[in-house]
Design an enzyme around this catalytic site. Structure first.
Site, PDB file in Angstrom:
ATOM      1  N   HIS A 188      30.139 -35.894  27.767  1.00 49.23           N
ATOM      2  CA  HIS A 188      30.591 -37.231  27.365  1.00 49.23           C
ATOM      3  C   HIS A 188      32.056 -37.198  26.914  1.00 49.23           C
ATOM      4  O   HIS A 188      32.579 -38.186  26.402  1.00 49.23           O
ATOM      5  CB  HIS A 188      29.740 -37.767  26.206  1.00 49.23           C
ATOM      6  N   TYR A 205      27.689 -48.027  37.295  1.00 48.27           N
ATOM      7  CA  TYR A 205      26.231 -48.160  37.238  1.00 48.27           C
ATOM      8  C   TYR A 205      25.764 -49.384  38.023  1.00 48.27           C
ATOM      9  O   TYR A 205      24.804 -49.310  38.795  1.00 48.27           O
ATOM     10  CB  TYR A 205      25.827 -48.256  35.764  1.00 48.27           C
TER      11      TYR A 205
HETATM   12  P1  PAP Z   1      22.323 -40.655  27.805  1.00 54.34           P
HETATM   13  O1  PAP Z   1      23.746 -40.947  27.562  1.00 54.34           O
HETATM   14  O2  PAP Z   1      21.516 -40.538  26.537  1.00 54.34           O
HETATM   15  O3  PAP Z   1      22.097 -39.499  28.734  1.00 54.34           O
HETATM   16  P2  PAP Z   1      22.001 -42.459  29.970  1.00 54.34           P
HETATM   17  O4  PAP Z   1      21.094 -41.825  30.912  1.00 54.34           O
HETATM   18  O5  PAP Z   1      23.454 -42.403  30.255  1.00 54.34           O
HETATM   19  O6  PAP Z   1      21.704 -41.938  28.503  1.00 54.34           O
HETATM   20  O7  PAP Z   1      21.657 -43.997  29.865  1.00 54.34           O
HETATM   21  C1  PAP Z   1      20.365 -44.463  29.704  1.00 54.34           C
HETATM   22  C2  PAP Z   1      20.277 -45.740  30.496  1.00 54.34           C
HETATM   23  O8  PAP Z   1      20.126 -45.418  31.885  1.00 54.34           O
HETATM   24  C3  PAP Z   1      19.064 -46.531  30.090  1.00 54.34           C
HETATM   25  O9  PAP Z   1      19.462 -47.884  30.252  1.00 54.34           O
HETATM   26  P3  PAP Z   1      18.745 -49.105  29.499  1.00 54.34           P
HETATM   27  O10 PAP Z   1      18.610 -48.724  28.065  1.00 54.34           O
HETATM   28  O11 PAP Z   1      19.655 -50.275  29.694  1.00 54.34           O
HETATM   29  O12 PAP Z   1      17.453 -49.282  30.191  1.00 54.34           O
HETATM   30  C4  PAP Z   1      18.059 -46.085  31.113  1.00 54.34           C
HETATM   31  O13 PAP Z   1      16.988 -46.984  31.286  1.00 54.34           O
HETATM   32  C5  PAP Z   1      18.919 -45.998  32.357  1.00 54.34           C
HETATM   33  N1  PAP Z   1      18.336 -45.130  33.380  1.00 54.34           N
HETATM   34  C6  PAP Z   1      17.736 -43.933  33.230  1.00 54.34           C
HETATM   35  N2  PAP Z   1      17.330 -43.449  34.396  1.00 54.34           N
HETATM   36  C7  PAP Z   1      17.678 -44.341  35.333  1.00 54.34           C
HETATM   37  C8  PAP Z   1      17.508 -44.410  36.756  1.00 54.34           C
HETATM   38  N3  PAP Z   1      16.895 -43.455  37.413  1.00 54.34           N
HETATM   39  N4  PAP Z   1      17.998 -45.480  37.386  1.00 54.34           N
HETATM   40  C9  PAP Z   1      18.630 -46.472  36.732  1.00 54.34           C
HETATM   41  N5  PAP Z   1      18.807 -46.475  35.390  1.00 54.34           N
HETATM   42  C10 PAP Z   1      18.336 -45.422  34.698  1.00 54.34           C
END
Ligand code: PAP
Length: 361
Positions: free
Chosen positions: A165, A250
């Site tokens: 990050h 995204y």
């Molecule tokens: P991190 O920084 O803790 O690793 P990160 O994976 O960057 O988190 O972000 C999580 C977001 O990605 C979540 O979004 P939301 O809270 O708005 O729902 C999560 O749902 C989303 N996410 C995780 N996996 C996927 C996927 N396979 N496709 C699309 N979105 C995803």
């Protein structure tokens, strides 16, 4: 000694690539890797003396390090990376602000790079079906903060995949100036990023208000803030050096995931062959890594911590695997932010991005 199983997975005719990103899986479960010695260079000495002098945002447990706001517990890791990370040719760094699609990008990059040994369809032993994406791709700050950076990273066969990050400005020159290291960046509408961060943080901080995060985001002091600096660092780098920095969004990935998988594979130097195109392998990668698929896997519904022996002890914590899969869509901010909050954040971002060639709108 944990068994190494997945590296010997079925060979595939879909790609003639030599076993990219061999994956060391949980084998016998005797957990020897959990007791790894910390590196001799474990950066504990920074913990109190240097960190306590850094400006802080105590409400969010953040410190300001070289102009960027990071979790206090990551600072020793960042210092250790800057001092001692030795990149190898072929390294791929997945960079993002938090809650902007890191989990998804980890899965996509892993599935794409490992497809020679782990076909994305028809392999019931595929690592992504059995462990969380965060256990397939290590998070550098936490690994180095735990004093395990060199040990774990050195043990990974090339080409290595890792995530951070960190702001582009904070990355060591050994990465930034290395034509043999590639960076894939993903960002997201800050409104959705903040809502996602808020929902995630509330699991351990039920008292946290969305307005707290909004304030911090607007003045630059949220986690990984200033957001505009985070985004612009990689945006500008991708313009200067498109062959080593790929900039993804995204929302665009949600709109057209297959095209973005194809783009990713080309950037990583692993384009889909005509036979793979014919067989729809990019679509297979997309399906394997889709929100619905990953969210419904047993490991991501019920699992927690690290299923990978090399990362054991580094990712265990308060957050269960299911917390990385919430809504997985664009625009959920509207269910949580008032129009006034949204307008304010949009206005701050617009002002900060003005003249940069980048915009979230
Ligand atoms: P991190 O920084 O803790 O690793 P990160 O994976 O960057 O988190 O972000 C999580 C977001 O990605 C979540 O979004 P939301 O809270 O708005 O729902 C999560 O749902 C989303 N996410 C995780 N996996 C996927 C996927 N396979 N496709 C699309 N979105 C995803």
């Amino acid at each position: 000694m944990a068994n190494v199983t997945a590296c010997t997975g079925p060979a595939t005719v879909l790609s003639g690539l030599p076993a990219p990103v061999p994956f060391k899986d949980v084998g016998g479960g005797d957990g020897d890797a959990g007791q790894q010695d910390a590196d001799a260079s474990a950066p504990e000495e920074y913990a109190s003396a240097v960190i306590s002098d850094l400006p802080s945002n105590p409400k969010l447990f953040l410190r300001r390090y070289q102009g960027t706001w990071v979790l206090e517990s990551w600072v020793p890791g960042i210092v250790a990376i800057q001092r001692g990370f030795a990149p190898r040719g072929g390294d791929v760094i997945l960079a993002s602000p938090p809650k902007c699609g890191t989990t998804w990008l980890k899965a996509l990059a892993f599935a794409t790079m490992a497809r020679g040994v782990h076909p994305p369809a028809g392999d019931p032993g595929h690592p992504l079906l059995r462990v969380n994406p965060h256990d397939c791709v290590p998070f550098m700050e936490k690994l180095f903060a735990a004093g395990l950076g060199s040990k774990v990273m050195d043990a990974l066969p090339s080409p290595r995949l890792m995530a951070t990050h960190m702001h582009h400005s904070v990355l060591p020159a050994s990465i930034k100036k290395n034509p043999d290291c590639k960076i894939v960046y993903i960002c997201r509408d800050p409104k959705d990023m903040l809502v996602s961060m808020w929902q995630f943080s509330r699991r351990i901080r039920p008292d946290l208000e969305l307005s707290d995060l909004l304030e911090a985001a607007c003045d630059g002091s949220c986690l990984s803030g200033p957001i505009w600096d985070h985004v612009l660092g990689y945006w500008n780098a991708s313009k200067v050096s498109p062959e080593t920095v790929l900039f993804l969004r995204y929302e665009e990935m949600l709109q057209d995931p297959v095209s973005n998988v194809v783009k990713l594979s080309r950037f990583l130097g692993r384009p889909f062959s005509p036979a793979e195109e014919e067989a729809g392998v990019a679509m297979d990668v997309m399906r394997l890594c889709s929100f619905e698929k990953l969210k419904d896997l047993e490991v991501n519904k019920a699992g927690s911590g690290s299923g990978s022996p090399s990362l054991r002890g580094v990712r265990e914590g308060a957050f269960v695997n299911s917390s990385y899969f919430r809504r997985g869509e664009a625009g959920d901010w509207a269910n949580h932010m008032t129009p006034e909050m949204a307008r304010r954040l949009d206005a701050v971002m617009e002002e900060r991005f003005c003249g940069s060639g980048f915009s979230f709108s």
